[in-house]
Design a protein around this motif. Structure first.
Motif, short mmCIF file in Angstrom:
data_model
loop_
_atom_site.label_atom_id
_atom_site.label_comp_id
_atom_site.label_asym_id
_atom_site.label_seq_id
_atom_site.Cartn_x
_atom_site.Cartn_y
_atom_site.Cartn_z
N ALA A 118 0.48 -1.50 -0.08
CA ALA A 118 0.18 -0.10 -0.06
C ALA A 118 0.92 1.45 0.02
O ALA A 118 0.67 2.67 -1.17
CB ALA A 118 -1.44 -0.36 1.20
N VAL A 119 1.67 1.43 0.79
CA VAL A 119 2.37 2.45 1.08
C VAL A 119 3.64 2.51 -0.47
O VAL A 119 3.76 3.63 -0.48
CB VAL A 119 4.00 1.89 2.03
N LEU A 120 3.75 1.71 -1.12
CA LEU A 120 4.55 1.02 -2.57
C LEU A 120 4.03 1.96 -3.54
O LEU A 120 4.28 3.29 -4.08
CB LEU A 120 5.20 0.38 -2.94
N CYS A 121 2.27 1.67 -2.92
CA CYS A 121 1.30 2.12 -4.28
C CYS A 121 1.52 3.96 -4.13
O CYS A 121 1.01 4.55 -5.21
CB CYS A 121 -0.40 1.74 -4.53
N VAL A 122 1.14 4.69 -2.23
CA VAL A 122 1.10 5.29 -2.54
C VAL A 122 2.27 6.53 -3.55
O VAL A 122 2.39 7.41 -3.45
CB VAL A 122 0.99 5.93 -1.11
N LEU A 123 3.33 5.20 -3.04
CA LEU A 123 4.91 6.97 -3.56
C LEU A 123 4.86 6.74 -5.26
O LEU A 123 5.37 7.89 -5.59
CB LEU A 123 6.03 5.75 -2.41
N VAL A 124 4.21 5.34 -5.66
CA VAL A 124 4.61 5.55 -7.34
C VAL A 124 3.65 6.71 -7.32
O VAL A 124 3.66 6.99 -8.80
CB VAL A 124 3.66 3.94 -7.26
N GLY A 125 2.31 6.63 -7.23
CA GLY A 125 1.06 7.70 -7.23
C GLY A 125 1.88 9.16 -7.06
O GLY A 125 1.39 10.29 -7.93
N MET A 126 2.15 9.36 -6.24
CA MET A 126 2.96 10.40 -5.47
C MET A 126 3.76 11.08 -6.52
O MET A 126 4.08 11.78 -7.05
CB MET A 126 3.50 10.40 -4.44
N PHE A 127 5.14 10.14 -6.81
CA PHE A 127 5.83 10.07 -8.23
C PHE A 127 5.84 10.12 -9.53
O PHE A 127 5.83 11.75 -10.16
CB PHE A 127 6.99 9.13 -7.84
N ALA A 128 4.27 9.74 -9.68
CA ALA A 128 4.18 9.90 -11.45
C ALA A 128 3.24 11.14 -11.26
O ALA A 128 2.91 11.89 -12.22
CB ALA A 128 2.65 9.01 -11.33
N GLY A 129 2.56 11.46 -10.20
CA GLY A 129 2.03 13.31 -10.08
C GLY A 129 2.89 13.76 -10.57
O GLY A 129 2.40 15.33 -11.19
N LYS A 130 3.99 13.69 -9.55
CA LYS A 130 4.59 14.98 -9.58
C LYS A 130 5.63 15.24 -11.18
O LYS A 130 5.43 16.12 -11.58
CB LYS A 130 6.34 14.81 -8.38
N ARG A 131 6.03 13.81 -11.79
CA ARG A 131 6.72 13.89 -12.67
C ARG A 131 5.95 13.76 -13.61
O ARG A 131 5.88 15.53 -15.16
CB ARG A 131 6.84 12.34 -13.17
N LYS A 132 4.45 14.42 -14.02
CA LYS A 132 2.94 14.99 -14.66
C LYS A 132 3.03 15.85 -14.31
O LYS A 132 2.79 17.31 -15.59
CB LYS A 132 1.92 14.47 -14.53
N ASN A 133 2.98 16.86 -13.26
CA ASN A 133 3.57 18.61 -13.24
C ASN A 133 4.34 18.93 -13.96
O ASN A 133 4.01 20.15 -14.36
CB ASN A 133 3.04 18.61 -11.84
N LYS A 134 5.17 18.52 -13.86
CA LYS A 134 6.82 18.89 -14.40
C LYS A 134 6.47 19.06 -15.51
O LYS A 134 7.05 20.28 -16.19
CB LYS A 134 7.96 17.79 -13.31
N VAL A 135 6.57 17.51 -16.52
CA VAL A 135 6.14 18.09 -18.00
C VAL A 135 5.02 18.27 -18.32
O VAL A 135 5.39 19.61 -19.75
CB VAL A 135 5.62 16.22 -18.26
#
Length: 262
Positions: free
Chosen positions: A244-261
């Motif tokens: 569950a923690v890994l899924c949250v971290l992956v989601g946060m990382f993907a969201g930050k990467r999307k915002n940077k793009v």
């Protein structure tokens, strides 16, 4: 005192977070314990035996697999139905719309034991055999309200002008839905699906009423606690928490990467 007043909210939040995570820390620690006797309640010595053989307890992995299957299918069913209901309640006007809006919140407001007993009565009157399918139907009914609430909140915040712009650019209804509506609603749908999966996998009361002789993982844990608590239960709990923690971290990382793009 000035520093304390300035950071009081942060301190309170950290204390609350530590309080919420404390049970997970205890479960993780005791997954490495080597108990003497049946109960894993007192620390004895460090051991990796349970992690090397997580299915060492009879029928535990079978009940875990059953719970995962039920949670997966309940999530799919509740998400599909809940998404359609949410769009219908937000986008369309029809008779009894207000009453349906109120009924959607009923399963979340009433005690689980009431819903469990009601579903059991329904299944018995229909002559249904209690087991996998009755659990699945009960879980879909229970999770449906949570999915509708999550998706409905997202759909209500959507800007209809985006869909109108897509239609002005000659996009058909299907193209508009797939390329504009669905991507915008996706966070709400994902949130509802994750919530449905967690509720279904974790449920005990509704499952206990409608399971018959079928044993899910929460029921196995409850039954094991009467005779002894295997260390492997802590191993499974720790593994689920880490996933569950890994899924949250992956989601946060993907969201930050999307915002940077963007």
């Amino acid at each position: 005192m000035r520093w304390l007043r300035k950071n009081l909210v942060v301190i309170a939040g950290l204390i609350t977070l530590a309080y919420l995570l404390l049970p997970n820390v205890v479960v993780t620690a005791f997954s490495f314990n080597k108990p003497k006797g049946r109960f894993n309640y007192e620390w004895q010595e460090f051991s990796l035996d349970a992690w090397k053989n997580p299915c060492g307890v009879a029928d535990m992995c079978g009940s875990l697999s059953l719970s995962l299957q039920i949670a997966l299918w309940a999530t799919i069913g509740a998400t599909v139905l809940g998404t359609m209901i949410a769009f219908a309640l937000v986008r369309y006007r029809f008779r009894a719309r207000g009453a349906i809006n109120s009924l959607i919140f009923l399963p979340m407001a009433m005690p689980e034991v009431v819903m469990a007993a009601s579903l059991l009565t329904l299944f018995l009157n229909m002559g249904a055999q209690l087991g996998f399918w009755t659990i699945l139907i009960a879980h879909i009914m229970f999770c449906l309200s949570f999915v509708v609430t999550a998706v409905k909140a997202r759909v209500m915040s959507m800007d209809p002008r985006l869909e109108q712009a897509a239609q002005d650019l000659y996009a058909g209804p299907v193209q508009t839905f797939l390329r504009v509506t669905l991507p915008i609603a996706a966070p709400g749908i994902a949130a509802g699906a994750l919530l449905a999966f967690a509720l279904s996998f974790d449920d005990f009361i509704i499952t206990n009423f409608n399971a018959g002789s079928t044993v899910t993982f929460p029921m196995f844990v409850w039954g094991s606690a009467q005779r002894g608590t295997p260390v492997q239960i802590n191993v499974i709990g720790t593994a689920m928490f880490l996933v569950a923690v890994l899924c949250v971290l992956v989601g946060m990382f993907a969201g930050k990467r999307k915002n940077k793009v963007a």
